[in-house]
Design a protein around this motif. Sequence first.
Motif, PDB file in Angstrom:
ATOM      1  N   LEU A   1       0.875  -1.220   0.139  1.00 48.34           N
ATOM      2  CA  LEU A   1      -0.148  -0.029   0.080  1.00 48.34           C
ATOM      3  C   LEU A   1       0.902   1.195   0.101  1.00 48.34           C
ATOM      4  O   LEU A   1       0.495   2.069  -0.905  1.00 48.34           O
ATOM      5  CB  LEU A   1      -0.879   0.076   1.270  1.00 48.34           C
ATOM      6  N   VAL A   2       2.050   1.155   0.855  1.00 49.15           N
ATOM      7  CA  VAL A   2       2.565   2.591   0.839  1.00 49.15           C
ATOM      8  C   VAL A   2       3.546   2.717  -0.475  1.00 49.15           C
ATOM      9  O   VAL A   2       3.536   3.853  -0.895  1.00 49.15           O
ATOM     10  CB  VAL A   2       3.917   2.262   1.858  1.00 49.15           C
ATOM     11  N   ILE A   3       3.913   1.562  -1.077  1.00 46.54           N
ATOM     12  CA  ILE A   3       4.572   1.801  -2.457  1.00 46.54           C
ATOM     13  C   ILE A   3       3.769   2.216  -3.390  1.00 46.54           C
ATOM     14  O   ILE A   3       3.860   3.246  -4.381  1.00 46.54           O
ATOM     15  CB  ILE A   3       5.242   0.406  -2.712  1.00 46.54           C
ATOM     16  N   TRP A   4       2.239   1.790  -3.307  1.00 50.76           N
ATOM     17  CA  TRP A   4       1.393   2.225  -4.460  1.00 50.76           C
ATOM     18  C   TRP A   4       1.158   3.742  -4.183  1.00 50.76           C
ATOM     19  O   TRP A   4       1.169   4.272  -4.976  1.00 50.76           O
ATOM     20  CB  TRP A   4       0.142   1.379  -3.997  1.00 50.76           C
ATOM     21  N   ILE A   5       0.983   3.992  -2.848  1.00 53.88           N
ATOM     22  CA  ILE A   5       0.647   5.567  -2.819  1.00 53.88           C
ATOM     23  C   ILE A   5       1.646   6.353  -3.005  1.00 53.88           C
ATOM     24  O   ILE A   5       1.582   7.530  -3.618  1.00 53.88           O
ATOM     25  CB  ILE A   5       0.031   5.663  -1.172  1.00 53.88           C
ATOM     26  N   ALA A   6       3.026   5.943  -2.626  1.00 51.87           N
ATOM     27  CA  ALA A   6       4.188   6.656  -2.876  1.00 51.87           C
ATOM     28  C   ALA A   6       4.119   6.841  -4.454  1.00 51.87           C
ATOM     29  O   ALA A   6       4.596   8.173  -5.031  1.00 51.87           O
ATOM     30  CB  ALA A   6       5.340   6.358  -2.404  1.00 51.87           C
ATOM     31  N   GLY A   7       4.068   5.669  -5.063  1.00 51.19           N
ATOM     32  CA  GLY A   7       4.298   5.643  -6.677  1.00 51.19           C
ATOM     33  C   GLY A   7       3.122   6.404  -7.457  1.00 51.19           C
ATOM     34  O   GLY A   7       3.701   7.305  -8.339  1.00 51.19           O
ATOM     35  N   TYR A   8       1.848   6.467  -6.841  1.00 54.45           N
ATOM     36  CA  TYR A   8       0.988   7.323  -7.516  1.00 54.45           C
ATOM     37  C   TYR A   8       1.024   8.931  -7.281  1.00 54.45           C
ATOM     38  O   TYR A   8       0.880   9.695  -8.104  1.00 54.45           O
ATOM     39  CB  TYR A   8      -0.557   6.724  -7.041  1.00 54.45           C
ATOM     40  N   SER A   9       1.645   8.985  -6.009  1.00 51.05           N
ATOM     41  CA  SER A   9       1.860  10.515  -5.767  1.00 51.05           C
ATOM     42  C   SER A   9       2.829  11.180  -6.269  1.00 51.05           C
ATOM     43  O   SER A   9       2.718  12.213  -6.810  1.00 51.05           O
ATOM     44  CB  SER A   9       2.190  10.475  -3.968  1.00 51.05           C
ATOM     45  N   TYR A  10       3.835  10.314  -6.539  1.00 53.87           N
ATOM     46  CA  TYR A  10       5.051  11.149  -7.139  1.00 53.87           C
ATOM     47  C   TYR A  10       4.493  11.007  -8.864  1.00 53.87           C
ATOM     48  O   TYR A  10       5.124  11.985  -9.442  1.00 53.87           O
ATOM     49  CB  TYR A  10       6.243   9.980  -7.386  1.00 53.87           C
ATOM     50  N   GLN A  11       3.822  10.234  -9.355  1.00 50.59           N
ATOM     51  CA  GLN A  11       3.179  10.437 -10.799  1.00 50.59           C
ATOM     52  C   GLN A  11       2.551  11.504 -10.932  1.00 50.59           C
ATOM     53  O   GLN A  11       2.741  12.367 -11.961  1.00 50.59           O
ATOM     54  CB  GLN A  11       2.656   8.938 -11.212  1.00 50.59           C
ATOM     55  N   ILE A  12       1.859  11.806  -9.827  1.00 54.97           N
ATOM     56  CA  ILE A  12       0.829  13.074  -9.960  1.00 54.97           C
ATOM     57  C   ILE A  12       1.850  14.478 -10.012  1.00 54.97           C
ATOM     58  O   ILE A  12       1.589  15.323 -10.707  1.00 54.97           O
ATOM     59  CB  ILE A  12      -0.213  13.143  -8.703  1.00 54.97           C
TER      60      ILE A  12
END
Length: 305
Positions: free
Chosen positions: A101-112
Amino acid sequence: MEIRTILILVVLAIVNALISLWMGQQAYTWFPPQASAESILIDDLFSFLVTQGTFIFLGVIGTLSYSILFQRAGKYDSSDGPPIEGNVKLEIVWTAIPIALVIWIAGYSYQIYDQMSILGPMEHVHTIAAAHAARLETEKKAATSENIEVFARQWSWEFRYSNGTGGNVTSTELHIPNNRRIKLALHSEDVLHGLYIPAFRVKQDIIPGQTIDFEFTPIREGKYRLRDSQYSGTYFASMQTDVVVESPEAYQQWLADAAQQTPVAAYNPASAEYNNRSSNNWQTVEPAAPPVVNYSSSNSQASDS
């Protein structure tokens, strides 16, 4: 585990997911209107986080409630529980899921953040690769960007325009054309300030001694509020002004009209409050001199104020 128990858990998980998705959609209504291309990306990210947070919250609360109601010991049962050893599979599951979950959130946040590309090339090297990013890239190429210098001081904003038919124009109210890439060069003449426009979902600290390039694309005409997001001293609450988003034609006309006006010292609430203070007030920092501009900010309220 019994089939009946598995079916009940699946149904509860589906209900939880539906409620979480509904909450994620409701999150869009908690903000001011989406007035910039970046606001769409930020709201999508926030909706995603609300959806995940709701699912986890309801899952945890539901499990605790079930355990408290149906799995507690009897009223007069003071015996020890069974000597159960650790469950390796369970340990792996509840370790792996939070990490994922943390990796998913971090990856999506950086993408935004990468798609927004709100900082200039000296501060941020970006690659654009998603649906909203394509829209931003189209808007960047649609027309020549507007370059505006922003000067923050205790406690006023000053904007200097170098583009357009109106020549050099200064104002205490930020005027920008709709559907154009806006490039701001941010300067602070004294302390740390923060440029924050809630309707645009953009915020940037302004650091003394540095010029910070900052970009965004307005997509909705109207009047919005710009505030200082950093505590910059006694009168920092008065350091706010309007942001007027108008059609490119109206913007060019405003530049031409403002260029014809004689620069005068703008009204400054911080200076007025400082000059009207009681003689027995405590000592404080004297506000900077009101900026001398072609166009002074109006006192009307913005749509998100």
